[in-house]
Structures are given as C-alpha cells and as structure tokens.
Design a protein around this motif. Sequence first.
Motif, PDB file in Angstrom:
ATOM      1  N   THR A  29       0.862  -1.181   0.000  1.00  0.00           N
ATOM      2  CA  THR A  29       0.000   0.000   0.000  1.00  0.00           C
ATOM      3  C   THR A  29       0.892   1.222   0.000  1.00  0.00           C
ATOM      4  N   TRP A  33      -2.597   6.204  -1.649  1.00  0.00           N
ATOM      5  CA  TRP A  33      -3.835   5.409  -1.753  1.00  0.00           C
ATOM      6  C   TRP A  33      -4.676   5.584  -0.485  1.00  0.00           C
ATOM      7  N   ARG A  37      -8.205   7.609  -0.574  1.00  0.00           N
ATOM      8  CA  ARG A  37      -9.422   6.777  -0.483  1.00  0.00           C
ATOM      9  C   ARG A  37     -10.134   6.885   0.857  1.00  0.00           C
ATOM     10  N   CYS A 112     -19.943  -0.014  15.406  1.00  0.00           N
ATOM     11  CA  CYS A 112     -19.493   1.393  15.424  1.00  0.00           C
ATOM     12  C   CYS A 112     -20.585   2.353  15.876  1.00  0.00           C
ATOM     13  N   ARG A 151      -4.599  -5.766   3.163  1.00  0.00           N
ATOM     14  CA  ARG A 151      -4.503  -4.315   2.947  1.00  0.00           C
ATOM     15  C   ARG A 151      -5.881  -3.654   2.811  1.00  0.00           C
ATOM     16  N   ASN A 152      -6.893  -4.474   2.495  1.00  0.00           N
ATOM     17  CA  ASN A 152      -8.242  -3.907   2.371  1.00  0.00           C
ATOM     18  C   ASN A 152      -8.788  -3.407   3.705  1.00  0.00           C
ATOM     19  N   LEU A 189     -20.078  -7.122   6.717  1.00  0.00           N
ATOM     20  CA  LEU A 189     -19.172  -6.612   7.749  1.00  0.00           C
ATOM     21  C   LEU A 189     -19.282  -7.545   8.943  1.00  0.00           C
ATOM     22  N   MET A 212     -14.688  -7.616   5.498  1.00  0.00           N
ATOM     23  CA  MET A 212     -15.504  -6.465   5.112  1.00  0.00           C
ATOM     24  C   MET A 212     -15.604  -6.347   3.604  1.00  0.00           C
ATOM     25  N   GLY A 214     -16.031  -3.598   1.539  1.00  0.00           N
ATOM     26  CA  GLY A 214     -15.940  -2.148   1.706  1.00  0.00           C
ATOM     27  C   GLY A 214     -16.966  -1.388   0.886  1.00  0.00           C
ATOM     28  N   ARG A 215     -17.183  -1.831  -0.351  1.00  0.00           N
ATOM     29  CA  ARG A 215     -18.107  -1.084  -1.222  1.00  0.00           C
ATOM     30  C   ARG A 215     -19.542  -1.130  -0.708  1.00  0.00           C
ATOM     31  N   VAL A 217     -20.446  -1.624   2.444  1.00  0.00           N
ATOM     32  CA  VAL A 217     -20.512  -0.824   3.676  1.00  0.00           C
ATOM     33  C   VAL A 217     -20.581   0.658   3.300  1.00  0.00           C
ATOM     34  N   ALA A 251     -15.234   6.914   9.664  1.00  0.00           N
ATOM     35  CA  ALA A 251     -14.858   5.639   9.016  1.00  0.00           C
ATOM     36  C   ALA A 251     -14.135   5.904   7.715  1.00  0.00           C
ATOM     37  N   ASN A 252     -14.525   6.980   7.028  1.00  0.00           N
ATOM     38  CA  ASN A 252     -13.910   7.313   5.750  1.00  0.00           C
ATOM     39  C   ASN A 252     -14.279   8.765   5.453  1.00  0.00           C
ATOM     40  N   ARG A 254     -14.400  10.245   2.721  1.00  0.00           N
ATOM     41  CA  ARG A 254     -15.276  10.356   1.533  1.00  0.00           C
ATOM     42  C   ARG A 254     -16.748  10.105   1.904  1.00  0.00           C
TER      43      ARG A 254
HETATM   44  N1  ACO Z   1      -3.599   0.040  -0.649  1.00  0.00           N
HETATM   45  C1  ACO Z   1      -3.552  -0.057  -1.989  1.00  0.00           C
HETATM   46  N2  ACO Z   1      -4.537  -0.617  -2.720  1.00  0.00           N
HETATM   47  C2  ACO Z   1      -5.594  -1.097  -2.062  1.00  0.00           C
HETATM   48  C3  ACO Z   1      -5.708  -1.047  -0.662  1.00  0.00           C
HETATM   49  C4  ACO Z   1      -4.644  -0.455   0.036  1.00  0.00           C
HETATM   50  N3  ACO Z   1      -4.649  -0.349   1.391  1.00  0.00           N
HETATM   51  N4  ACO Z   1      -6.877  -1.600  -0.302  1.00  0.00           N
HETATM   52  C5  ACO Z   1      -7.498  -1.984  -1.426  1.00  0.00           C
HETATM   53  N5  ACO Z   1      -6.716  -1.693  -2.493  1.00  0.00           N
HETATM   54  C6  ACO Z   1      -7.007  -1.935  -3.881  1.00  0.00           C
HETATM   55  C7  ACO Z   1      -8.027  -3.021  -4.089  1.00  0.00           C
HETATM   56  O1  ACO Z   1      -7.394  -4.278  -4.042  1.00  0.00           O
HETATM   57  C8  ACO Z   1      -8.585  -2.689  -5.427  1.00  0.00           C
HETATM   58  O2  ACO Z   1      -7.682  -3.187  -6.410  1.00  0.00           O
HETATM   59  P1  ACO Z   1      -8.240  -3.942  -7.735  1.00  0.00           P
HETATM   60  O3  ACO Z   1      -9.083  -2.893  -8.404  1.00  0.00           O
HETATM   61  O4  ACO Z   1      -7.003  -4.306  -8.429  1.00  0.00           O
HETATM   62  O5  ACO Z   1      -9.050  -5.075  -7.184  1.00  0.00           O
HETATM   63  C9  ACO Z   1      -8.492  -1.161  -5.505  1.00  0.00           C
HETATM   64  O6  ACO Z   1      -7.595  -0.770  -4.467  1.00  0.00           O
HETATM   65  C10 ACO Z   1      -9.835  -0.466  -5.297  1.00  0.00           C
HETATM   66  O7  ACO Z   1     -10.468  -1.046  -4.179  1.00  0.00           O
HETATM   67  P2  ACO Z   1     -11.911  -0.607  -3.775  1.00  0.00           P
HETATM   68  O8  ACO Z   1     -12.421  -1.575  -2.761  1.00  0.00           O
HETATM   69  O9  ACO Z   1     -12.733  -0.334  -4.975  1.00  0.00           O
HETATM   70  O10 ACO Z   1     -11.621   0.793  -3.086  1.00  0.00           O
HETATM   71  P3  ACO Z   1     -12.677   1.821  -2.567  1.00  0.00           P
HETATM   72  O11 ACO Z   1     -12.523   3.094  -3.285  1.00  0.00           O
HETATM   73  O12 ACO Z   1     -14.071   1.230  -2.460  1.00  0.00           O
HETATM   74  O13 ACO Z   1     -12.174   2.070  -1.072  1.00  0.00           O
HETATM   75  C11 ACO Z   1     -12.595   1.432   1.192  1.00  0.00           C
HETATM   76  C12 ACO Z   1     -12.113   0.995  -0.181  1.00  0.00           C
HETATM   77  C13 ACO Z   1     -11.676   2.536   1.680  1.00  0.00           C
HETATM   78  C14 ACO Z   1     -12.522   0.256   2.144  1.00  0.00           C
HETATM   79  C15 ACO Z   1     -14.053   1.960   1.077  1.00  0.00           C
HETATM   80  O14 ACO Z   1     -14.838   1.043   0.362  1.00  0.00           O
HETATM   81  C16 ACO Z   1     -14.665   2.222   2.406  1.00  0.00           C
HETATM   82  O15 ACO Z   1     -14.260   3.078   3.158  1.00  0.00           O
HETATM   83  N6  ACO Z   1     -15.733   1.497   2.737  1.00  0.00           N
HETATM   84  C17 ACO Z   1     -16.421   1.667   4.011  1.00  0.00           C
HETATM   85  C18 ACO Z   1     -15.601   1.042   5.090  1.00  0.00           C
HETATM   86  C19 ACO Z   1     -16.228   1.226   6.439  1.00  0.00           C
HETATM   87  O16 ACO Z   1     -16.826   2.243   6.725  1.00  0.00           O
HETATM   88  N7  ACO Z   1     -16.117   0.245   7.289  1.00  0.00           N
HETATM   89  C20 ACO Z   1     -16.715   0.309   8.582  1.00  0.00           C
HETATM   90  C21 ACO Z   1     -16.053  -0.688   9.369  1.00  0.00           C
HETATM   91  S1  ACO Z   1     -16.727  -0.680  10.962  1.00  0.00           S
HETATM   92  C22 ACO Z   1     -16.203  -2.079  11.727  1.00  0.00           C
HETATM   93  O17 ACO Z   1     -15.593  -2.860  11.112  1.00  0.00           O
HETATM   94  C23 ACO Z   1     -16.485  -2.305  13.171  1.00  0.00           C
END
Ligand code: ACO
Length: 322
Positions: A29, A33, A37, A112, A151-152, A189, A212, A214-215, A217, A251-252, A254
């Motif tokens: 990562t 990124w 993001r 959360c 890394r996700n 999630l 998770m 991510g999309r 959520v 959480a994000n 964006r």
């Molecule tokens: N570094 C580099 N690349 C990465 C990383 C990273 N850390 N993580 C993912 N990627 C890659 C992916 O593998 C993907 O690659 P691919 O296209 O080759 O498959 C690419 O980046 C795009 O990934 P997306 O999942 O489309 O990225 P997105 O723009 O959707 O962002 C994120 C991901 C940040 C997780 C977003 O979806 C998000 O914030 N979702 C909500 C998360 C959230 O609020 N969670 C609450 C958790 S609460 C709890 O758990 C208690």
Amino acid sequence: MRYTKINGTGHAVPPKVLTNDDLAKIVETNDEWISSRTGIKRRHISVTETTTDLAEQASLKALEASSVTIDDIDMVIVATVTPDHAFPGVSNLLQQRLNLKEIPTFDINAACSGFVYALNLADKLIKSEAYDHILIVGAETLTRLTDWSDRNTCVLFGDGAGAMVISKSEKPGIKDIIVGSRSDTEGHLICDSPDLKDPSVNKISQQDHIHMNGREVFKFATRVMPSTINQLLERNQLDKEDIDYVIAHQANKRIIEKASKDVDIPMDKMYVNIQNYGNTSAASVPIAIDEAIRKGHIKPGDTFVTVAFGGGFTYGGALINL
Ligand code: ACO
C-alpha cells in the motif's frame, strides 16, 4: 418534564502511532492510496493497553470535566466490540478501577454505532427518573482484530476511547435520538471470533479477523447518514442552518463528504479527525465530540448532530444542544 445533558467529556488513545508509511512496510500500500481513499494519515495502536485501560483514562477526563464526582455516578454503560474478556465486561472492570459504588454496569455491542446506542439508553433511563448521572463510554482496541496481511482492512482501524457523563438537566440538552438496525443479510461486515488476537499469532493471520465488503458498507453508510440527519432535522422542525456542527462516525472522509453534499451542510461544519485516528469503531463519535468541545469548535449553547453507522448494519444519530 425531566431533561438530559452532556455534563463532561474525555478521550484517550494509546501513545504508539502507526503512519501510512509504516503500513507500507507491512502490506502493499502507500500513503497516497490510503489518504485519497479514506482521509487517514495515521492511527494510534495499543501495544500493552487494553480496552479497559483506554476506557479508564477517558472516563477520568470526562469526570474531571463534569460537575459531578465519582460517587454521583449511578450507572456505567460501555459500548465495545473488543472487551478485554467475554466476561466480566469492560464496564465491570471500570467499576473496579474507578472505585465506583455498587451500581449497575454493563457492556453493549452495536459495532461502530454502539456509543449512540449507549447515549440513547442513558438519555431514556435518566428521563425515566430512575437514574441521575450515567457514565457512558465507547472504547476499542480494534487493531487486535485486524488482519495485518489484508490491505483492504488493516489500513482503516485504530484504537481509542471516548467517555461522557450524561446527567439530568433543567433545560433540554439531548433533544432527540434515532437508533436503528437494517439486517446485513449478506455478512458484508463481520468478525466471527470475539477473541482478541495474540499479536504474535495475529502477524501471520492464523486467527479469524474482520471481514468487510468495503463497497457495500460504503453504500449503506452514504445512504443512512444523510437520511438520519434529515430525519432529526425534520422531526424537530429545524433547518440545516440551525445546526452548528455535524459529528459523524469517522470511518472514511469520503463518506463524510458525500453526507455533507447530500444534506447540503458544508464541509466546514462537518468535524473530521479521521486523519489522526483512523476508524476507532464505538470510540470514534465520543473521541470526536470531546475533541471538538476541547478545541472550541462546539461551544455551550451550540446545536450539533452526531451520526454513526456500523456492523449489523446498525445506525444512530442524536440532536444535541451543548
Ligand atoms: N492500498 C492499496 N490498494 C488497495 C488497498 C490499500 N490499502 N486496499 C485496497 N486496495 C485496492 C483493491 O485491491 C482494489 O484493487 P483492484 O481494483 O485491483 O481489485 C483497488 O484498491 C480499489 O479497491 P476498492 O475496494 O474499490 O476501493 P474503494 O474506493 O471502495 O475504497 C474502502 C475501499 C476505503 C474500504 C471503502 O470502500 C470504504 O471506506 N468502505 C467503508 C468502510 C467502512 O466504513 N467500514 C466500517 C467498518 S466498521 C467495523 O468494522 C467495526
């Protein structure tokens, strides 16, 4: 008619900081990124600190900022998905640490959104006249559930705690609260095992961790946050101009930006501190509220909305006059 108010806030985070560059040494990562993001630049990670340690530090600060003493507290509710043990709860351990008298203490899990759920309980119980001063805490060591090879997810989370003393009041402070849950039937999630991971095993990911989509959520969050804010405004006959600040679950960045656009409240009224803490789950809302108060962004007399979403899928929001 009895009212409730925020009567003191505090927060605590462990001293160890992990930057995006540090993470780039662990998984594939980079700072660009993660920053673009999510808005996250760094997060605090517990090394030896437990959830109870962080909860204790935050609670002491909240009590110090309040007009009451430890002996006035007649209930403790801790929202956490990362308790030190299956039982006793963090709230029970907190009772021992703070030397609280014999009062009801219990933990809740609404992921959360947990802190807003705890706020809802405290508000209703005080308004029922059964209790006068309730200590509520959101505390997490979520990095103990993190898969450091994924890394996700591993870039997203941090550890911390936020606490509040909620008290009876002659004037309305906590004006309205919404809590709800919409079934996450697909398991977008989920963390199967509640065991906090042994860091030495965690490194090689042999134990269960957070899973998770991510999309999905992201979609849930960007729908539920604006609708909760709008509902709170509508049912209290308020315009968006009446709101001095919105304190959303961090959480994000964006997701917060999308909510700002959808409810038409400018970003300079949306509190953002995710760059420093990452997603601290149930601790995120009380950490942000305490920080916003201590930095003078929310002042006595101001009206703010807090809003959260999380695993379940749970959600919640509150309209508060400080
Ligand atoms: N570094 C580099 N690349 C990465 C990383 C990273 N850390 N993580 C993912 N990627 C890659 C992916 O593998 C993907 O690659 P691919 O296209 O080759 O498959 C690419 O980046 C795009 O990934 P997306 O999942 O489309 O990225 P997105 O723009 O959707 O962002 C994120 C991901 C940040 C997780 C977003 O979806 C998000 O914030 N979702 C909500 C998360 C959230 O609020 N969670 C609450 C958790 S609460 C709890 O758990 C208690």
